[in-house]
Design a protein around this motif. Sequence first.
Motif, PDB file in Angstrom:
ATOM      1  N   UNK A  12       0.828  -1.212   0.000  1.00  0.00           N
ATOM      2  CA  UNK A  12       0.000   0.000   0.000  1.00  0.00           C
ATOM      3  C   UNK A  12       0.862   1.262   0.000  1.00  0.00           C
ATOM      4  N   UNK A  13       1.992   1.229   0.711  1.00  0.00           N
ATOM      5  CA  UNK A  13       2.884   2.399   0.734  1.00  0.00           C
ATOM      6  C   UNK A  13       3.501   2.646  -0.630  1.00  0.00           C
ATOM      7  N   UNK A  14       3.955   1.586  -1.297  1.00  0.00           N
ATOM      8  CA  UNK A  14       4.522   1.740  -2.639  1.00  0.00           C
ATOM      9  C   UNK A  14       3.476   2.288  -3.607  1.00  0.00           C
ATOM     10  N   UNK A  15       2.246   1.760  -3.521  1.00  0.00           N
ATOM     11  CA  UNK A  15       1.177   2.241  -4.395  1.00  0.00           C
ATOM     12  C   UNK A  15       0.832   3.697  -4.104  1.00  0.00           C
ATOM     13  N   UNK A  27      -7.121   4.749  11.268  1.00  0.00           N
ATOM     14  CA  UNK A  27      -8.253   4.338  10.438  1.00  0.00           C
ATOM     15  C   UNK A  27      -9.128   5.534  10.087  1.00  0.00           C
ATOM     16  N   UNK A  28      -9.441   6.349  11.079  1.00  0.00           N
ATOM     17  CA  UNK A  28     -10.279   7.525  10.846  1.00  0.00           C
ATOM     18  C   UNK A  28      -9.582   8.516   9.910  1.00  0.00           C
ATOM     19  N   UNK A  29      -8.282   8.741  10.125  1.00  0.00           N
ATOM     20  CA  UNK A  29      -7.538   9.690   9.300  1.00  0.00           C
ATOM     21  C   UNK A  29      -7.417   9.192   7.861  1.00  0.00           C
ATOM     22  N   UNK A  30      -7.185   7.902   7.692  1.00  0.00           N
ATOM     23  CA  UNK A  30      -7.084   7.343   6.346  1.00  0.00           C
ATOM     24  C   UNK A  30      -8.415   7.413   5.618  1.00  0.00           C
ATOM     25  N   UNK A  31      -9.511   7.232   6.346  1.00  0.00           N
ATOM     26  CA  UNK A  31     -10.837   7.342   5.728  1.00  0.00           C
ATOM     27  C   UNK A  31     -11.089   8.769   5.235  1.00  0.00           C
ATOM     28  N   UNK A  32     -10.674   9.761   6.034  1.00  0.00           N
ATOM     29  CA  UNK A  32     -10.820  11.161   5.612  1.00  0.00           C
ATOM     30  C   UNK A  32      -9.963  11.447   4.386  1.00  0.00           C
ATOM     31  N   UNK A  33      -8.738  10.942   4.381  1.00  0.00           N
ATOM     32  CA  UNK A  33      -7.858  11.144   3.231  1.00  0.00           C
ATOM     33  C   UNK A  33      -8.398  10.451   1.981  1.00  0.00           C
ATOM     34  N   UNK A  34      -9.046   9.302   2.166  1.00  0.00           N
ATOM     35  CA  UNK A  34      -9.623   8.621   1.011  1.00  0.00           C
ATOM     36  C   UNK A  34     -10.731   9.469   0.389  1.00  0.00           C
ATOM     37  N   UNK A  35     -11.593  10.070   1.237  1.00  0.00           N
ATOM     38  CA  UNK A  35     -12.635  10.956   0.719  1.00  0.00           C
ATOM     39  C   UNK A  35     -12.019  12.176   0.027  1.00  0.00           C
ATOM     40  N   UNK A  36     -10.918  12.702   0.606  1.00  0.00           N
ATOM     41  CA  UNK A  36     -10.247  13.843  -0.017  1.00  0.00           C
ATOM     42  C   UNK A  36      -9.685  13.473  -1.382  1.00  0.00           C
ATOM     43  N   UNK A  45      -4.797   3.022  -2.985  1.00  0.00           N
ATOM     44  CA  UNK A  45      -3.874   2.833  -1.865  1.00  0.00           C
ATOM     45  C   UNK A  45      -4.559   3.147  -0.534  1.00  0.00           C
ATOM     46  N   UNK A  46      -5.398   4.187  -0.505  1.00  0.00           N
ATOM     47  CA  UNK A  46      -6.120   4.519   0.725  1.00  0.00           C
ATOM     48  C   UNK A  46      -7.097   3.406   1.111  1.00  0.00           C
ATOM     49  N   UNK A  47      -7.780   2.836   0.111  1.00  0.00           N
ATOM     50  CA  UNK A  47      -8.690   1.716   0.390  1.00  0.00           C
ATOM     51  C   UNK A  47      -7.901   0.511   0.903  1.00  0.00           C
ATOM     52  N   UNK A  48      -6.742   0.255   0.295  1.00  0.00           N
ATOM     53  CA  UNK A  48      -5.883  -0.844   0.752  1.00  0.00           C
ATOM     54  C   UNK A  48      -5.436  -0.607   2.193  1.00  0.00           C
ATOM     55  N   UNK A  49      -5.057   0.630   2.496  1.00  0.00           N
ATOM     56  CA  UNK A  49      -4.661   0.964   3.860  1.00  0.00           C
ATOM     57  C   UNK A  49      -5.815   0.767   4.835  1.00  0.00           C
ATOM     58  N   UNK A  50      -7.024   1.127   4.428  1.00  0.00           N
ATOM     59  CA  UNK A  50      -8.177   0.942   5.314  1.00  0.00           C
ATOM     60  C   UNK A  50      -8.385  -0.532   5.643  1.00  0.00           C
ATOM     61  N   UNK A  51      -8.237  -1.385   4.646  1.00  0.00           N
ATOM     62  CA  UNK A  51      -8.384  -2.822   4.898  1.00  0.00           C
ATOM     63  C   UNK A  51      -7.287  -3.337   5.826  1.00  0.00           C
ATOM     64  N   UNK A  52      -6.052  -2.888   5.579  1.00  0.00           N
ATOM     65  CA  UNK A  52      -4.931  -3.337   6.407  1.00  0.00           C
ATOM     66  C   UNK A  52      -5.073  -2.841   7.843  1.00  0.00           C
TER      67      UNK A  52
END
Length: 291
Positions: free
Chosen positions: A45-48, A144-153, A240-247
């Motif tokens: 996810x980081x590489x992506x 998790x919360x921060x990554x979800x916000x970044x995914x929406x952004x 990548x954000x979706x992948x991070x959310x799953x991880x």
Amino acid sequence: MDSGTKHLPLQLDPGLPDGPHPGGKGCLECCIKCLGGIPYPSLIATILLYAGVALFCGCGHEALSGTVTILQNYFEVVRGPVDSLDVFTMIDIIKYVIYGIASAFFVYGILLMVEGFFTSGAIKDLYGDFKITTCGRCVSAWFIMLTYIFMLAWLGVTAFTSLPVFMYFNIWSICQNTTILEGATLCLDPRQYGIVPIGEGKTVCAGSEKFYKMCESNELDMTFHLFICALAGAGAAVIAMIHYLMVLSANWAYVKDACRMQKYEDIKSKEEQELHDIHSTRSKERLNAYT
């Protein structure tokens, strides 16, 4: 036998040990242990994320520079005063935003990777010296919360990046069909996109010299494809954000379950110790009563 000849003691060849070398197996086990501790989902996810952000920032920056060149050379849009908020000022602001996005997500990717290492260590070393704390679970929930916000952004950034792609696709398709448009009065007007004020007429019509120069130039084709690459980079960042959310969700669930298992093991060991103490006490009492 010559008396001056000295008999040297027999020495073994150091390159031929008489047994397996213990250091090779230990090094191999150490390498396997190190490789096993790498959080591969977080690494992927980081590489992506880095690839997507780099593609978006680099191509987006160059595409904006190409847009400035096209507006100045073919639409004759001039830069306004310093205090005015025109299209060139907006492009400069977007460039600075791109710089901030590149630096911020570089740091954020490192933080997520470190969190993946610590979470993997917490799960693997559950019965060791490492103890899972409530703070660790709170940090995972915060990520998790921060990554979800970044995914929406990033979804918003992807939608915003698709607008110049649509605009340039219209211009590019018109340039590709110049032979069909001979004799037509089709004009490109940047006012309909809000690029210039309504009172300023900066049109380029099909069949004019500026139109042919713009279609034959490399700026239009290069800027169009750079915006496409920037859109692809924004989409990769969303993935990548979706992948991070799953991880992160899986790590949080694992840590929570491991914490419960740790509490269960602590209670179980405490009960076993109490039973052992009770059994020892009764055995001493029986022995005293017998004696």
